[in-house]
Scaffold this motif. Structure first.
Motif, short mmCIF file in Angstrom:
data_model
loop_
_atom_site.label_atom_id
_atom_site.label_comp_id
_atom_site.label_asym_id
_atom_site.label_seq_id
_atom_site.Cartn_x
_atom_site.Cartn_y
_atom_site.Cartn_z
N ILE A 212 46.60 45.76 37.88
CA ILE A 212 46.74 44.93 39.07
C ILE A 212 47.01 45.79 40.30
O ILE A 212 46.47 45.54 41.39
N VAL A 215 43.75 47.38 41.35
CA VAL A 215 42.87 46.37 41.96
C VAL A 215 43.35 46.07 43.38
O VAL A 215 42.55 45.96 44.31
N SER A 223 40.92 52.10 37.82
CA SER A 223 40.78 51.03 36.84
C SER A 223 39.84 51.46 35.72
O SER A 223 40.06 51.14 34.54
N ILE A 256 35.39 42.60 40.31
CA ILE A 256 36.21 43.44 41.19
C ILE A 256 35.44 44.67 41.67
O ILE A 256 35.76 45.22 42.72
N LEU A 283 42.29 39.09 41.97
CA LEU A 283 41.92 38.65 40.62
C LEU A 283 41.77 37.14 40.55
O LEU A 283 40.83 36.62 39.95
N GLN A 284 42.72 36.43 41.17
CA GLN A 284 42.66 34.97 41.16
C GLN A 284 41.42 34.47 41.89
O GLN A 284 40.69 33.60 41.39
N GLU A 286 38.54 36.07 42.72
CA GLU A 286 37.23 36.49 42.22
C GLU A 286 36.92 35.93 40.84
O GLU A 286 35.74 35.73 40.51
N TYR A 287 37.94 35.68 40.01
CA TYR A 287 37.66 35.18 38.67
C TYR A 287 37.73 33.66 38.58
O TYR A 287 37.25 33.06 37.62
#
Length: 464
Positions: A212, A215, A223, A256, A283-284, A286-287
């Motif tokens: 995280i 990212v 990553s 990402i 993350l929230q 894009e996913y």
């Protein structure tokens, strides 16, 4: 020549390499620059292909390292001559009339690096820091705790000593490669039957935290390290490549990767909780909404300007250094930027008269590759540093010695043979294969790691 029990037929190797290079040239018959430049790029590609063929034969880590170093050098300093668009920079200035000589000596340097590496395999005999070993489950558990807890302690030490302006080069590896090394150790623990829940939970939380964090900082390459290091460990431990797992992970990382530039201004200079918050937000976002068409638009936008200040090309850097010297604005420094390398095993406060690591700041400004108004440091590629010190022939000669030094490093880590040596190699590998950083910055950190290992072995007497 025999490598890993495999006899290398150099005649067949070179014939295949030349044929592949010719095929590559045939695929690039047209381009923005003169055909001769593309032909020189193909000439420089031959040693890269040759080393790759040997890698396929031997499947050995040290050959993989050679391939990575050769390819990155070729990709930075020769591949841009095959582009369909001109190499452009908004900040650096250079004379395209220098390109033929630049390309030729870049190709010579790659060949010289190649010769130095394989001559090093044959001629360099150096005892490894630690002998071959196979860690027990208890030792792996201890290594996990040592790396995680010790990493946080060293990060705290870094914060304290940075306040006093006391740099330790190897501590720069903590944030970049320690989490990846922890991942490799954790996978080794699992593959050898380790199942204690406490170690698994601590490791998963630790890796998730850094994922995280990376990212949030749009540090996609770090990553990737979190994935590559355990994958290398798996390949070596199980003697096979997990193709399906690699493909699945690559697909999962696509959101990402494709959107990393969108958040760069927001996340790159953030730290601590702020960077973590940005990472969770990315993350929230894009996913939750997987939008393939948006990814394609972002990819196409990047491709439209791939020739402008492309961070993977080194031609504009080298051209700017050459122009600065030819115009009289700057001078050759005759080894001044590299002479302090042997002293890098000691922290700066023990050698206060040693110049600070300013290749990416003051020297970069001096040679015109960095604008004085920029606060951040930039990478100063090794080949450019070699030219700044000794000119074109300095690029060729120092590349040869660079190949020898890379093989010496590999011998000190026993070519990754043995658990302790492999983990140490994973920890420092980014500094061994780096070509876009100056030599003292990259190799100085490795020397400090080696010195710490020597102290552990000599005085604490822990048998690896």
């Amino acid at each position: 020549m025999i490598i890993s029990g495999k006899k290398i037929n150099w005649g067949q190797n070179y014939l295949c390499s030349v044929l592949v290079a010719i095929a590559y040239l045939c695929l690039h018959l047209s381009g923005y620059y003169d055909f001769n430049l593309r032909a020189i790029a193909a000439l420089g590609l031959i040693p890269v292909i040759s080393a790759t063929i040997i890698l396929l034969q031997t499947r050995e880590i040290r050959i993989a390292v050679i391939v990575l170093v050769l390819y990155q050098t070729w990709n930075m300093f020769l591949e841009p001559y095959t582009w369909q668009l001109p190499i452009e920079s908004l900040f650096r200035t250079y004379d395209r009339a220098d390109f033929p000589l630049m390309a030729l000596f870049s190709a010579f340097s790659i060949w010289s690096l190649y010769i130095g590496c394989f001559l090093g395999i044959k001629k360099i005999h150096s005892n490894p820091i630690f002998p071959y070993n196979r860690l027990t489950i208890k030792q792996i558990e201890f290594a996990l705790l040592l790396l995680i807890v010790g990493g946080y302690i060293l990060q705290l030490a870094q914060t304290i000593i940075s306040f006093f302006g006391i740099p330790f080069g190897f501590l720069s590896l903590i944030e970049t490669m320690l989490p990846a090394t922890v991942g490799a150790v954790a996978l080794l623990y699992w593959l050898r039957g380790g199942r204690k829940l406490v170690y698994i939970i601590v490791t998963v939380v630790y890796i998730a935290y850094y994922f995280i964090y990376y990212v949030g900082g749009t540090l996609f390459i770090y990553s990737i390290f979190l994935i590559v290091a355990p994958t290398v460990m798996y390949i070596i431990e199980r003697k096979r490549i997990p193709y399906k797992t690699v493909i699945i992970i690559a697909i999962l990382l696509m959101p990402i990767y494709m959107t990393r530039h969108v958040y760069r201004a927001e996340g790159l200079h953030a730290n601590g909780p702020v960077r973590m918050a940005i990472g969770l937000k990315i993350l929230q976002r894009e996913y939750q909404d997987l939008n393939v068409s948006r990814w394609l638009e972002l990819y196409q936008a990047q491709q439209e300007n791939y020739n402008v200040d492309n961070r993977m090309e080194g031609v504009s850097y080298l051209g700017t250094v050459i122009r600065s010297i030819d115009s009289g604005r700057a001078q050759y420094v005759w080894g001044e930027t590299m002479i302090w390398l042997p002293t890098m095993i000691f922290p700066h406060f023990l050698i206060p008269f040693r110049p600070s690591q300013n290749m990416g700041t003051e020297w970069a400004v001096y040679y015109g590759v960095k604008d004085p108004s920029w606060q951040a440091s930039i990478n100063f590629p090794m080949l450019c540093e070699f030219y700044a010190n000794f000119g074109y022939w300095g690029m060729v000669i120092l590349s040869f010695f660079n190949g020898l030094m890379i093989m010496w490093f590999m011998k000190k880590f026993n070519n990754g043979i043995g658990d302790t040596n492999l983990l140490l190699l994973i920890f420092v590998i980014t500094k061994i294969i780096v070509v876009e950083a100056n030599i003292t910055l990259a190799y100085g950190a490795i020397l400090q790691v080696m010195f710490v290992c020597w102290l552990i072995k000599k005085f604490i007497r822990i048998r690896a």
